[in-house]
Design a protein around this motif. Structure first.
Motif, PDB file in Angstrom:
ATOM      1  N   ASP A  72     -18.880 -48.966  74.323  1.00  0.00           N
ATOM      2  CA  ASP A  72     -19.837 -49.144  75.412  1.00  0.00           C
ATOM      3  C   ASP A  72     -19.498 -48.116  76.475  1.00  0.00           C
ATOM      4  OD1 ASP A  72     -21.891 -50.137  76.889  1.00  0.00           O
ATOM      5  OD2 ASP A  72     -20.939 -52.033  77.408  1.00  0.00           O
ATOM      6  N   TYR A  73     -20.536 -47.535  77.091  1.00  0.00           N
ATOM      7  CA  TYR A  73     -20.291 -46.559  78.139  1.00  0.00           C
ATOM      8  C   TYR A  73     -19.821 -47.253  79.407  1.00  0.00           C
ATOM      9  CZ  TYR A  73     -22.769 -42.936  75.450  1.00  0.00           C
ATOM     10  OH  TYR A  73     -23.161 -42.036  74.497  1.00  0.00           O
ATOM     11  N   ASP A 102     -29.785 -42.176  74.383  1.00  0.00           N
ATOM     12  CA  ASP A 102     -28.411 -42.076  74.872  1.00  0.00           C
ATOM     13  C   ASP A 102     -28.231 -42.773  76.215  1.00  0.00           C
ATOM     14  OD1 ASP A 102     -25.773 -41.369  74.457  1.00  0.00           O
ATOM     15  OD2 ASP A 102     -25.936 -39.532  75.652  1.00  0.00           O
ATOM     16  N   VAL A 103     -29.044 -43.799  76.457  1.00  0.00           N
ATOM     17  CA  VAL A 103     -28.853 -44.614  77.658  1.00  0.00           C
ATOM     18  C   VAL A 103     -27.636 -45.511  77.468  1.00  0.00           C
ATOM     19  CG1 VAL A 103     -29.855 -46.421  79.115  1.00  0.00           C
ATOM     20  CG2 VAL A 103     -31.291 -44.546  78.276  1.00  0.00           C
ATOM     21  N   VAL A 104     -27.535 -46.143  76.296  1.00  0.00           N
ATOM     22  CA  VAL A 104     -26.377 -46.960  75.946  1.00  0.00           C
ATOM     23  C   VAL A 104     -25.707 -46.364  74.719  1.00  0.00           C
ATOM     24  CG1 VAL A 104     -27.319 -49.079  76.929  1.00  0.00           C
ATOM     25  CG2 VAL A 104     -27.812 -48.514  74.545  1.00  0.00           C
ATOM     26  N   SER A 135     -23.535 -48.546  80.809  1.00  0.00           N
ATOM     27  CA  SER A 135     -23.141 -49.709  80.015  1.00  0.00           C
ATOM     28  C   SER A 135     -24.357 -50.550  79.647  1.00  0.00           C
ATOM     29  CB  SER A 135     -22.151 -50.557  80.800  1.00  0.00           C
ATOM     30  OG  SER A 135     -22.794 -51.162  81.925  1.00  0.00           O
ATOM     31  N   GLY A 136     -24.175 -51.401  78.653  1.00  0.00           N
ATOM     32  CA  GLY A 136     -25.249 -52.292  78.248  1.00  0.00           C
ATOM     33  C   GLY A 136     -25.663 -53.215  79.379  1.00  0.00           C
ATOM     34  N   ALA A 137     -24.687 -53.718  80.136  1.00  0.00           N
ATOM     35  CA  ALA A 137     -24.983 -54.613  81.258  1.00  0.00           C
ATOM     36  C   ALA A 137     -25.763 -53.887  82.341  1.00  0.00           C
ATOM     37  CB  ALA A 137     -23.681 -55.177  81.821  1.00  0.00           C
ATOM     38  N   ASP A 138     -25.397 -52.638  82.602  1.00  0.00           N
ATOM     39  CA  ASP A 138     -26.117 -51.843  83.604  1.00  0.00           C
ATOM     40  C   ASP A 138     -27.552 -51.584  83.139  1.00  0.00           C
ATOM     41  OD1 ASP A 138     -26.781 -50.293  85.761  1.00  0.00           O
ATOM     42  OD2 ASP A 138     -25.407 -48.654  85.318  1.00  0.00           O
ATOM     43  N   ALA A 139     -27.735 -51.346  81.872  1.00  0.00           N
ATOM     44  CA  ALA A 139     -29.072 -51.108  81.333  1.00  0.00           C
ATOM     45  C   ALA A 139     -29.958 -52.340  81.494  1.00  0.00           C
ATOM     46  CB  ALA A 139     -28.986 -50.707  79.862  1.00  0.00           C
ATOM     47  N   VAL A 140     -29.406 -53.511  81.232  1.00  0.00           N
ATOM     48  CA  VAL A 140     -30.160 -54.757  81.417  1.00  0.00           C
ATOM     49  C   VAL A 140     -30.568 -54.902  82.871  1.00  0.00           C
ATOM     50  CG1 VAL A 140     -30.022 -57.263  81.347  1.00  0.00           C
ATOM     51  CG2 VAL A 140     -29.091 -55.926  79.460  1.00  0.00           C
TER      52      VAL A 140
END
Length: 416
Positions: A72-73, A102-104, A135-140
């Motif tokens: 995860d980024y 390439d967002v996550v 990160s996945g959480a940031d994307a959400v």
């Protein structure tokens, strides 16, 4: 010196058939065979390497897809990017879109972060400004933020392509091209980008009808308008749309015209036009007149007036001020004698029949009225007060009396 044993030891002798000397042709053939064997071994080795590399790559992709690979980024990301959430996309589908851009790091990282997060349900189809390598959480979190939504376009009913200026107030009503342009504006890494209204006009003029997704039923009248950008008038329906801020002017217009054509077809326009003995384009044009000439409560009556006038044996002109105003790009209740005398493709004071194109994007209600006009023998109508009361009649002297009433109420300065 050799001792006696050395002198008496028997010398080795050759066994087997005597070696045959190879001819030149035999040596050439043997060399070719050796080269072929080396080439075959080389090809086999290359194929084996490709298989191994492919297996490792696919295995890695499968691992990341199924298990996330544990990656995860972190951080604030590297660059702004616009992504699209399609209607009906699942959380996994959205995650895959984010991974593709390439967002996550992986779709799994997004799906895991979205689990148990109620905000994921608020994500609507459309375009979103995101950051790469987050990160996945940031994307959400970003997708659930309304401020991340870009490219949202709302076209009110009755708008035309160009801006319109009110003669009395000097206020400007944004046209569809301006509305589209505003919807495409987005800040990417500090750089504000917009597709300008001029770019959209140029695309409307220069792109082919196929590139603009003009439907077959509109092709002939659109072609007849030549290089006038208003040839697309009425072909972009009012309503809420999503436009890609990163797309070209041609692609944006194509998506809107194509989606509008589908919407018109779904509403039954093509079948209704056939039953009325008219083309869908003519019905659309009638609907645009209905939209501009009346209030919703009178839509079906005004539609009937239009059809009654069109079939009058003396070829009665429609004589609608709205068709005069259209080419002037300004709005006034009563047009001047000079305006009404101007020769344009839309002026129904000098032109028999319908204007060359619709004069706005009509609402579904106006379109329904054009498809199903009210029964009646009216030939004239006039709005007589500021509340929008409209009187209909077949008798011309009565119509003149109604006009005088409208003048006394301050609605009209001169007769239609």
């Amino acid at each position: 010196m050799p001792d006696g044993w050395e002198r008496e030891r028997p010398q080795p002798v050759a066994v087997g058939p005597p070696r045959r000397r190879l001819s030149r042709a035999d040596r050439v053939r043997e060399a070719r065979r050796r080269r072929r064997r080396r080439l075959a071994r080389g090809v086999t080795l290359c194929v084996f390497i490709v298989i191994v590399v492919g297996a490792v790559f696919l295995g890695s992709r499968l691992w990341h897809t199924m298990f996330g690979g544990g990656s995860d980024y972190t951080g604030d990301g590297k660059a702004d990017v616009v992504i699209q959430v399609h209607d009906g996309d699942s959380t996994t589908a959205i995650g895959q879109t984010l991974e593709d851009h390439d967002v996550v790091a992986t779709s799994k990282a997004f799906v895991t972060a979205a689990e148990g997060n109620s905000s994921i349900q608020a994500i609507q189809p459309g375009f979103y400004k995101m950051r790469t390598e987050i990160s996945g959480a940031d994307a959400v979190s970003r997708l659930a933020d309304p401020l991340s939504r870009v490219g949202k376009l709302v076209i009110p009913e009755g708008r035309q392509l160009d801006d319109v200026r009110d003669v009395k107030t000097n206020d400007v009503t944004d046209g569809i091209f301006t509305l589209i342009s505003n919807a495409t504006c987005v800040d990417l890494d500090g750089d504000r980008r917009c597709v300008s209204a001029d770019d959209l006009k140029e695309a409307a003029v220069n792109a082919s009808l196929a590139e603009l997704s003009v439907p077959d039923w509109a092709t002939k009248p659109v072609q007849a308008m030549g290089d006038d950008h208003r040839r697309l008038e009425g072909l972009i329906a009012p309503g809420s749309w999503d436009v890609d801020p990163s797309a070209s002017a041609v692609d944006i217009l194509s998506s809107l015209v194509g989606a509008s054509a589908y919407q018109y077809a779904q509403s039954g326009l093509l079948d209704t036009a056939k039953s009325l003995g008219m083309t869908p384009y003519q019905i659309l044009t009638v609907a645009s007149l209905v939209q501009r000439e009346s209030k919703p409560q009178d839509f079906d009556k005004v539609a009937r007036v239009i059809y009654n006038r069109l079939v009058e044996p003396d070829h009665r002109r429609l004589e609608f001020d709205s068709t005069v105003n259209y080419s002037l790009d300004r709005q006034e209740v009563a047009t001047t004698d000079a305006d009404r005398a101007r020769e344009t493709p839309w002026n129904t004071y000098v032109r028999e029949g319908l204007p060359a194109t619709p004069i706005c994007s009509p609402s579904l209600e106006a379109l329904a009225a054009a498809e199903h006009p009210a029964p009646g023998d009216w030939l004239y109508f006039v709005t007589i007060d500021m509340q929008g009361t409209t009187l209909f009649t077949k008798d011309y002297p009565q119509h003149l009396a109604n006009i005088e009433l409208a003048k006394r109420n301050g609605v009209l300065d001169s007769a239609r």
